[in-house]
Design an enzyme around this catalytic site. Structure first.
Site, PDB file in Angstrom:
ATOM      1  N   GLY A 177       0.612  -4.495   6.091  1.00 12.83           N
ATOM      2  CA  GLY A 177       0.432  -3.050   5.897  1.00 12.83           C
ATOM      3  C   GLY A 177       0.675  -2.653   4.465  1.00 12.83           C
ATOM      4  O   GLY A 177       0.724  -3.491   3.565  1.00 12.83           O
ATOM      5  N   ASN A 178       0.810  -1.375   4.236  1.00 13.23           N
ATOM      6  CA  ASN A 178       1.104  -0.893   2.885  1.00 13.23           C
ATOM      7  C   ASN A 178       2.025   0.324   2.973  1.00 13.23           C
ATOM      8  O   ASN A 178       2.343   0.781   4.064  1.00 13.23           O
ATOM      9  CB  ASN A 178      -0.190  -0.585   2.127  1.00 13.23           C
ATOM     10  CG  ASN A 178      -1.026   0.442   2.851  1.00 13.23           C
ATOM     11  OD1 ASN A 178      -0.632   1.595   2.964  1.00 13.23           O
ATOM     12  ND2 ASN A 178      -2.168   0.014   3.373  1.00 13.23           N
ATOM     13  N   ARG A 179       2.430   0.842   1.828  1.00 10.47           N
ATOM     14  CA  ARG A 179       3.483   1.864   1.818  1.00 10.47           C
ATOM     15  C   ARG A 179       2.961   3.290   2.006  1.00 10.47           C
ATOM     16  O   ARG A 179       3.737   4.234   1.923  1.00 10.47           O
ATOM     17  CB  ARG A 179       4.265   1.776   0.505  1.00 10.47           C
ATOM     18  CG  ARG A 179       5.181   0.572   0.466  1.00 10.47           C
ATOM     19  CD  ARG A 179       5.850   0.470  -0.882  1.00 10.47           C
ATOM     20  NE  ARG A 179       6.692   1.615  -1.171  1.00 10.47           N
ATOM     21  CZ  ARG A 179       7.072   1.965  -2.401  1.00 10.47           C
ATOM     22  NH1 ARG A 179       6.656   1.274  -3.434  1.00 10.47           N
ATOM     23  NH2 ARG A 179       7.849   3.009  -2.580  1.00 10.47           N
TER      24      ARG A 179
END
Ligand code: CTP
Length: 411
Positions: A203-205
């Protein structure tokens, strides 16, 4: 203009003194209607001195001039700042047990509210439902902003700054606040998650807050909005759910987001791809949780496959009159400025506008603030904005309308 400023019982009432001052300086006739509770925070003499008019909270003063409805009838604009959870609930129910309540029921002028309360109260289902009803009735909601709250808490609940309230309120009177009316808008927000196995993902932030702010701003300006939500923080999502002109469609992975975006964009006037889409997915998603077969210090390899570029596909399928906006989160690289990187991406993507923002370990994510440079397809800087994610979203919509306007002129 005849402006009524309702003030209710929150500590942010001290900031409303500045709002009244700005309105008076602008040449407006300002009548302040505080609630009794508001006067515990800022006293009556302050309101009288700053507005230069007599101030009362009671329906029983000045009865000969039918003050309980006269103020509302005369108003060209009513602003309630700060609007507490209690006052918003009273407005929803139409209660009129004080001068502010009767004024609000008697007016046909635009009503602007600037909520201020603790995050828990703002997100309580009762407040969420009240805001949906008020919005449905045409009340313009400014804020709340995300930031420090009284007592050391932080989150959405801070009253928006007086200058921003004033700007939105004046736009509401001009009808400018509904400048997206009749347009169908699709906004993607949040980060996609690419599964590795049933319990893990890449995922990412991205929190989705900027995308949700873009969607909410469009809906408040009159658009019918589809929010394609990848992984979005709960808070912003709850707020978006309650907006009567926002429909939410969930999409977990880049592939799902691509499918939904293609369907929704088909009938959209404007598409904004604010989602942080994973560039790669895992080649073979394990149906069972992968067991660890390595020793400390060993490496493992995960095969990844590049995902389709959704934005580029939308640009290829763009119908006449449709505007497409991309986002680019960039870390400043060596030997290349943020704008240069943005320009290269704008040329590659072919979107009408690209909103470029700087990100880093400490910047851009999990914060209420953002800074954007908005460039057009030829790389020219159209606008730049710094401020709350909502402020930035408003500037983005102004830029979208500007390019749509200049394109319509050419055609
Ligand atoms: N985007 C997309 N589909 C992808 C990747 C990105 O639609 N597979 C969109 C994003 O929603 C955003 C824009 O493209 O609007 C730019 O995303 P970004 O990740 O900055 O660009 P990339 O094309 O992935 O380029 P790079 O990773 O090399 O910076």
């Amino acid at each position: 203009m005849f402006v009524v400023v309702g003030v209710t019982g929150g500590i942010a009432a001290y900031k409303t003194v500045q709002l009244v001052r700005l309105l008076v300086k602008d040449g407006h006739e300002v009548h302040v209607v505080p609630t009794d509770d508001a006067l515990r925070f800022v006293g009556l003499p302050t309101w009288e001195a700053i507005s230069r008019h007599a101030v009362t909270t009671s329906v029983h003063d000045d009865v000969a001039r039918v003050r309980h409805v006269a103020l509302g009838q005369s108003a060209d604009l009513v602003i309630v700042a700060p609007a507490t959870a209690n006052t918003l609930a009273k407005m929803t129910a139409g209660l009129a047990d004080d001068l502010l309540g009767t004024t609000l029921l008697a007016t046909t002028a635009p009503v602007v509210v600037a909520p201020a309360m603790h995050t828990e109260m703002w997100r309580h289902p009762a407040t969420v439902a009240n805001m949906a009803t008020l919005r449905e009735r045409g009340v313009i909601v400014v804020g709340p902003d995300d930031g420090e709250l009284t007592g050391g808490d932080s989150g959405p609940g801070r009253m928006t700054e007086p200058e921003a309230i004033l700007e939105r309120a004046l736009a509401a009177v001009d009808g400018g606040a509904r400048d997206l009316e009749g347009l169908r808008v699709v906004v993607s927000a949040g980060g996609t998650r690419e599964p590795i196995d049933p319990v893990r993902f890449i995922g990412n932030r991205s929190s989705g807050r900027q995308g949700v702010a873009v969607a909410m701003a469009a809906a408040d300006r009159g658009a019918d909005v589809v929010l394609i939500a990848a992984h979005v923080d709960d808070g912003p999502l709850v707020e978006a759910c309650a907006h009567p002109r926002v429909r939410i469609v969930r999409a977990g992975t880049a592939a799902e987001l691509g499918e939904v975006a293609a369907i929704e964009a088909d009938s959209a006037d404007i598409v904004v791809m604010a989602a942080a889409v994973a560039d790669y997915r895992v080649a073979e998603v394990s149906p069972l949780k992968r067991a660890k077969e390595s020793a400390p210090g060993d490496g493992i390899t995960l095969d990844l496959i590049e995902n389709d570029d959704i934005l580029a596909a939308l640009v290829r399928a763009r119908r006449d009159g449709q505007s497409i906006v991309g986002f680019a989160a960039e870390t400043p690289g060596e030997g290349e400025t943020l704008l240069e990187r943005g320009r290269r991406k704008a040329a590659r993507k072919g979107a009408d506008l690209l909103a470029v923002n700087e990100v880093g370990w400490e910047r851009g994510f999990e914060s209420g603030e953002n800074a954007l440079a908005i460039i057009d397809a030829s790389g020219d800087l159209v606008a730049s904005a710094t401020g709350s994610k909502r402020d930035v979203a408003e500037v983005l919509w102004n830029a979208v309308l500007k390019v749509r306007g200049s394109r319509a002129e050419i055609e």
